[in-house]
Design a protein around this motif. Structure first.
Motif, short mmCIF file in Angstrom:
data_model
loop_
_atom_site.label_atom_id
_atom_site.label_comp_id
_atom_site.label_asym_id
_atom_site.label_seq_id
_atom_site.Cartn_x
_atom_site.Cartn_y
_atom_site.Cartn_z
N PHE A 94 0.82 -1.21 0.00
CA PHE A 94 0.00 0.00 0.00
C PHE A 94 0.86 1.26 0.00
O PHE A 94 0.35 2.36 -0.19
CB PHE A 94 -0.94 0.01 1.21
N ALA A 95 2.15 1.13 0.21
CA ALA A 95 3.05 2.29 0.18
C ALA A 95 3.52 2.62 -1.23
O ALA A 95 4.33 3.52 -1.41
CB ALA A 95 4.26 2.05 1.08
N HIS A 96 3.02 1.90 -2.23
CA HIS A 96 3.51 2.07 -3.59
C HIS A 96 3.26 3.49 -4.11
O HIS A 96 4.11 4.08 -4.75
CB HIS A 96 2.84 1.06 -4.52
N GLY A 97 2.08 4.03 -3.82
CA GLY A 97 1.79 5.40 -4.24
C GLY A 97 2.70 6.41 -3.57
O GLY A 97 3.15 7.38 -4.20
N ALA A 98 3.00 6.19 -2.29
CA ALA A 98 3.90 7.10 -1.57
C ALA A 98 5.31 7.02 -2.16
O ALA A 98 6.01 8.04 -2.24
CB ALA A 98 3.92 6.76 -0.09
N LEU A 99 5.74 5.84 -2.59
CA LEU A 99 7.07 5.70 -3.19
C LEU A 99 7.12 6.33 -4.58
O LEU A 99 8.17 6.84 -4.99
CB LEU A 99 7.45 4.22 -3.25
N PHE A 100 6.01 6.32 -5.29
CA PHE A 100 5.89 7.09 -6.54
C PHE A 100 6.11 8.57 -6.26
O PHE A 100 6.84 9.26 -6.99
CB PHE A 100 4.50 6.82 -7.13
N MET A 101 5.49 9.06 -5.20
CA MET A 101 5.68 10.45 -4.78
C MET A 101 7.12 10.72 -4.40
O MET A 101 7.69 11.77 -4.76
CB MET A 101 4.73 10.75 -3.62
N VAL A 102 7.75 9.79 -3.69
CA VAL A 102 9.16 9.95 -3.31
C VAL A 102 10.03 10.07 -4.56
O VAL A 102 10.96 10.87 -4.60
CB VAL A 102 9.62 8.78 -2.42
N GLY A 103 9.74 9.27 -5.58
CA GLY A 103 10.49 9.35 -6.83
C GLY A 103 10.42 10.73 -7.46
O GLY A 103 11.43 11.26 -7.96
N ALA A 104 9.23 11.34 -7.44
CA ALA A 104 9.08 12.68 -7.99
C ALA A 104 9.86 13.70 -7.16
O ALA A 104 10.52 14.60 -7.71
CB ALA A 104 7.60 13.06 -8.04
N PHE A 105 9.81 13.58 -5.83
CA PHE A 105 10.54 14.51 -4.98
C PHE A 105 12.06 14.31 -5.09
O PHE A 105 12.81 15.29 -5.02
CB PHE A 105 10.09 14.36 -3.52
N VAL A 106 12.50 13.08 -5.25
CA VAL A 106 13.93 12.84 -5.45
C VAL A 106 14.39 13.51 -6.74
O VAL A 106 15.48 14.12 -6.79
CB VAL A 106 14.23 11.33 -5.47
N THR A 107 13.58 13.42 -7.78
CA THR A 107 13.91 14.09 -9.05
C THR A 107 14.05 15.59 -8.84
O THR A 107 15.02 16.21 -9.32
CB THR A 107 12.80 13.81 -10.08
#
Length: 294
Positions: free
Chosen positions: A44-57
């Protein structure tokens, strides 16, 4: 020119938007399908990790001055490494427990990640500009195609195909499938199964990070961008068949197109059409379109 009583540019524009949304649905549901199909974890954390990817970028550009093309490869690796730490530190302890424990754990992780990024960047988030070389539009005759949006579609399709081919047609994919069915036997052949499982989870998470990189120039990079998608993505996985790699890809793109056309012909239903399709599919095929009955 009118098509079905609607202006052709409007239809083609919504088709493009649907394919773009479908690209993100496909990549995110693919990562979920890999993690569930091979590890039996509902992440269920998959969406949050998608968000983390955008913030890392965004962080790579804002703090280090790294351009988009480096971030395209670096951000998924960073998110994948973070996923590896999560798997080794927390998630691996749920493998022998009821599947509900993994869901609750990852749901809690999602709340923690969203809370941390909201506290650090605010709910409105930040903006990220794409590379100059992908700016502008292409005149296709029947519509204008923004170059970056076309790049997103092509990149997503190539990555999805590469992952499907790796899992379904290579020795590594055969090892992954065998490790989920009979880990003791695979271990007896000298394969480090715990490491293989950890890297599989990291790879699924890296897909979410890659989707976040592609999304950063298109959408506002904010802490809620993952939670806005995750319910739809879970519906895509269920429709395609839990754990079905090909089903996640085809259903993701297909439902994006259906959602786009629904926006044209009956806008009020565009936010629920995916769940209506899910209900119909589950009534006809409880295992999903491409899933196998238990």
């Amino acid at each position: 020119m009118m098509i079905f009583g609607k202006p052709a540019p409007l239809l083609f524009g919504q088709l493009l938007l649907g394919i773009i949304n479908g690209s993100f649905y496909a990549m995110l549901s693919l990562g979920l399908a890999i993690i569930f199909g091979l590890l039996r974890v509902i992440n269920f954390a998959h969406g949050a990790l998608f968000m983390v990817g955008a913030f890392v970028t965004w962080g790579l550009l804002h703090y280090l001055g790294i351009d988009y093309w480096v971030a395209l490869f670096a951000a998924p690796l960073i998110v994948g490494a973070f996923g590896l730490l999560l798997e080794r530190g927390l998630i691996r302890f749920t493998y022998k427990l009821d599947i509900l424990y993994g869901l609750l754990l990852t749901f809690g992780l999602a709340l923690v990640l969203e809370g941390l990024f909201t506290n650090g960047f605010g709910s409105s988030g930040v903006s990220y500009n794409g590379p100059d070389i992908l700016s502008g539009t292409l005149d296709l005759g029947f519509m204008f195609l923004p170059v970056y949006r076309g790049f997103v579609i092509v990149a997503a399709a190539l990555v999805c195909f590469a992952v499907w081919f790796t899992i379904e047609r290579t020795r590594l994919g055969a090892l992954l499938r065998a490790a989920t069915e009979n880990p003791s036997l695979v271990q007896a052949f000298g394969v480090n199964v715990p490491r293989l499982v950890a890297l599989t989870f990291a790879g699924g998470v890296a897909l979410a990070g890659f989707a976040g990189v592609l999304a950063a120039p298109l959408y506002s990079v904010n802490p809620n961008m993952g939670s806005d998608l995750i319910n739809t993505v879970f519906a895509v996985v269920v429709i395609g068949g839990m754990g079905s790699i090909g089903g996640a890809i085809l259903t993701g793109f297909g439902l994006g197109v259906i959602q786009g056309f629904t926006e044209v012909f009956y806008p009020p239903a565009s936010s629920v059409v995916v769940f209506a399709v899910m209900a119909i599919v589950l009534l006809a095929r409880p295992a999903g379109l491409f899933g196998k009955a238990a």
